[in-house]
Design a protein around this motif. Sequence first.
Motif, mmCIF file in Angstrom:
data_model
loop_
_atom_site.group_PDB
_atom_site.id
_atom_site.type_symbol
_atom_site.label_atom_id
_atom_site.label_comp_id
_atom_site.label_asym_id
_atom_site.label_seq_id
_atom_site.Cartn_x
_atom_site.Cartn_y
_atom_site.Cartn_z
ATOM 1 N N ASN A 1 -2.308 -16.994 9.863
ATOM 2 C CA ASN A 1 -1.117 -16.139 9.827
ATOM 3 C C ASN A 1 -0.421 -16.208 8.473
ATOM 4 O OD1 ASN A 1 -1.365 -15.050 12.377
ATOM 5 N ND2 ASN A 1 -0.140 -16.638 13.351
ATOM 6 N N GLU A 2 -0.357 -17.413 7.896
ATOM 7 C CA GLU A 2 0.262 -17.567 6.577
ATOM 8 C C GLU A 2 -0.528 -16.816 5.509
ATOM 9 O OE1 GLU A 2 0.605 -21.831 6.132
ATOM 10 O OE2 GLU A 2 2.302 -21.921 7.535
ATOM 11 N N LYS A 3 -1.862 -16.898 5.581
ATOM 12 C CA LYS A 3 -2.709 -16.181 4.618
ATOM 13 C C LYS A 3 -2.545 -14.672 4.795
ATOM 14 C CE LYS A 3 -6.256 -19.704 4.055
ATOM 15 N NZ LYS A 3 -7.601 -20.136 4.437
ATOM 16 N N LEU A 4 -2.480 -14.232 6.035
ATOM 17 C CA LEU A 4 -2.306 -12.811 6.329
ATOM 18 C C LEU A 4 -0.966 -12.314 5.791
ATOM 19 C CD1 LEU A 4 -3.594 -10.382 7.728
ATOM 20 C CD2 LEU A 4 -2.468 -11.089 9.843
ATOM 21 N N GLU A 5 0.065 -13.124 5.983
ATOM 22 C CA GLU A 5 1.394 -12.776 5.481
ATOM 23 C C GLU A 5 1.377 -12.663 3.955
ATOM 24 O OE1 GLU A 5 5.465 -15.076 5.901
ATOM 25 O OE2 GLU A 5 4.559 -14.727 7.883
ATOM 26 N N GLN A 6 0.703 -13.605 3.317
ATOM 27 C CA GLN A 6 0.593 -13.599 1.861
ATOM 28 C C GLN A 6 -0.169 -12.355 1.396
ATOM 29 O OE1 GLN A 6 -1.555 -16.959 0.283
ATOM 30 N NE2 GLN A 6 -0.289 -17.025 -1.560
ATOM 31 N N SER A 7 -1.255 -12.017 2.087
ATOM 32 C CA SER A 7 -2.035 -10.827 1.752
ATOM 33 C C SER A 7 -1.197 -9.568 1.916
ATOM 34 C CB SER A 7 -3.276 -10.730 2.647
ATOM 35 O OG SER A 7 -4.135 -11.802 2.410
ATOM 36 N N ASN A 8 -0.414 -9.511 2.984
ATOM 37 C CA ASN A 8 0.460 -8.360 3.211
ATOM 38 C C ASN A 8 1.480 -8.220 2.094
ATOM 39 O OD1 ASN A 8 -0.829 -7.632 5.552
ATOM 40 N ND2 ASN A 8 0.668 -8.579 6.911
ATOM 41 N N ASP A 9 2.053 -9.352 1.648
ATOM 42 C CA ASP A 9 3.021 -9.330 0.550
ATOM 43 C C ASP A 9 2.368 -8.818 -0.732
ATOM 44 O OD1 ASP A 9 4.948 -10.317 2.249
ATOM 45 O OD2 ASP A 9 4.870 -12.376 1.484
ATOM 46 N N GLN A 10 1.143 -9.274 -1.002
ATOM 47 C CA GLN A 10 0.422 -8.838 -2.204
ATOM 48 C C GLN A 10 0.101 -7.347 -2.130
ATOM 49 O OE1 GLN A 10 -2.841 -11.592 -2.102
ATOM 50 N NE2 GLN A 10 -1.761 -13.141 -3.312
ATOM 51 N N LEU A 11 -0.317 -6.904 -0.959
ATOM 52 C CA LEU A 11 -0.641 -5.492 -0.762
ATOM 53 C C LEU A 11 0.607 -4.629 -0.950
ATOM 54 C CD1 LEU A 11 -2.834 -3.457 -0.010
ATOM 55 C CD2 LEU A 11 -2.252 -3.832 2.390
ATOM 56 N N GLU A 12 1.707 -5.083 -0.380
ATOM 57 C CA GLU A 12 2.975 -4.364 -0.516
ATOM 58 C C GLU A 12 3.377 -4.274 -1.990
ATOM 59 O OE1 GLU A 12 7.611 -4.785 0.956
ATOM 60 O OE2 GLU A 12 6.038 -5.850 2.079
ATOM 61 N N PHE A 13 3.211 -5.359 -2.717
ATOM 62 C CA PHE A 13 3.534 -5.382 -4.145
ATOM 63 C C PHE A 13 2.672 -4.369 -4.908
ATOM 64 C CE2 PHE A 13 2.613 -7.019 -8.415
ATOM 65 C CZ PHE A 13 3.883 -7.055 -8.951
ATOM 66 N N LEU A 14 1.373 -4.367 -4.624
ATOM 67 C CA LEU A 14 0.457 -3.447 -5.299
ATOM 68 C C LEU A 14 0.794 -1.993 -4.982
ATOM 69 C CD1 LEU A 14 -2.951 -5.326 -4.820
ATOM 70 C CD2 LEU A 14 -1.681 -5.027 -6.953
ATOM 71 N N LEU A 15 1.121 -1.714 -3.729
ATOM 72 C CA LEU A 15 1.495 -0.357 -3.336
ATOM 73 C C LEU A 15 2.768 0.091 -4.039
ATOM 74 C CD1 LEU A 15 0.688 -0.379 0.490
ATOM 75 C CD2 LEU A 15 -0.449 0.981 -1.275
ATOM 76 N N ARG A 16 3.747 -0.804 -4.140
ATOM 77 C CA ARG A 16 4.997 -0.468 -4.850
ATOM 78 C C ARG A 16 4.724 -0.188 -6.318
ATOM 79 N NH1 ARG A 16 9.309 -4.474 -2.019
ATOM 80 N NH2 ARG A 16 9.723 -3.110 -0.256
ATOM 81 N N GLN A 17 3.856 -1.001 -6.920
ATOM 82 C CA GLN A 17 3.506 -0.808 -8.339
ATOM 83 C C GLN A 17 2.873 0.564 -8.539
ATOM 84 O OE1 GLN A 17 5.205 -2.633 -9.939
ATOM 85 N NE2 GLN A 17 4.180 -4.443 -10.707
ATOM 86 N N LYS A 18 1.983 0.912 -7.594
ATOM 87 C CA LYS A 18 1.271 2.178 -7.663
ATOM 88 C C LYS A 18 2.255 3.348 -7.511
ATOM 89 C CE LYS A 18 -3.236 3.722 -6.779
ATOM 90 N NZ LYS A 18 -4.053 3.413 -7.923
ATOM 91 N N LEU A 19 3.209 3.193 -6.583
ATOM 92 C CA LEU A 19 4.192 4.240 -6.355
ATOM 93 C C LEU A 19 5.126 4.416 -7.549
ATOM 94 C CD1 LEU A 19 5.171 3.580 -2.627
ATOM 95 C CD2 LEU A 19 3.929 5.564 -3.522
ATOM 96 N N LEU A 20 5.445 3.303 -8.204
ATOM 97 C CA LEU A 20 6.348 3.347 -9.334
ATOM 98 C C LEU A 20 5.695 3.898 -10.600
ATOM 99 C CD1 LEU A 20 8.256 -0.031 -8.873
ATOM 100 C CD2 LEU A 20 9.140 2.273 -8.464
ATOM 101 N N SER A 21 4.369 3.812 -10.699
ATOM 102 C CA SER A 21 3.696 4.246 -11.929
ATOM 103 C C SER A 21 3.283 5.699 -11.876
ATOM 104 C CB SER A 21 2.490 3.376 -12.204
ATOM 105 O OG SER A 21 1.578 3.435 -11.134
#
Length: 154
Positions: free
Chosen positions: A134-154
């Motif tokens: 669950n902790e790894k999944l949460e970390q992966s979700n946070d990373q994915l969210e970060f990447l999606l935000r970066q993509k949306l902002l660029s």
Amino acid sequence: MSDNKIAVLYVDDEEHNLFSFKATFRIKYKVLTALSGAEALDILAKNQVHIIITDQRMPEMTGIEFLEKVLDKFPDPMRLLLTGYADMNAVIDAVNKGKIFHYLAKPWNEEELDLTINRAYEKYLERVQLKEMNEKLEQSNDQLEFLLRQKLLS
């Protein structure tokens, strides 16, 4: 070697029961003992414990009261309740309030207790593994969210 052993904390206000338990299981498990719930809470604060076995009838704090406190501070160890009398209300309370894994009658049967400790440890390992996933999944979700935000902002 003792680091690979299952760490079992046995709580009972009758010293001869603690000696008997330790004599029976000290070779197979890392055995910690306490004469009271308060003493057991101190031990839990200083040691990694996988399985907690407690007597129900103790003077200052019943087994159930102790397990409720354990649940608040140390939710990971598996909890077993031993009682020398067939009090269904105590068992029901233990299941509901102390979230016990298993209930055993006193005097305990060595083979049954040994099997129960091993089953509880398997469940402990499953929970630890699930928690890590669950902790790894949460970390992966946070990373994915970060990447999606970066993509949306660029």
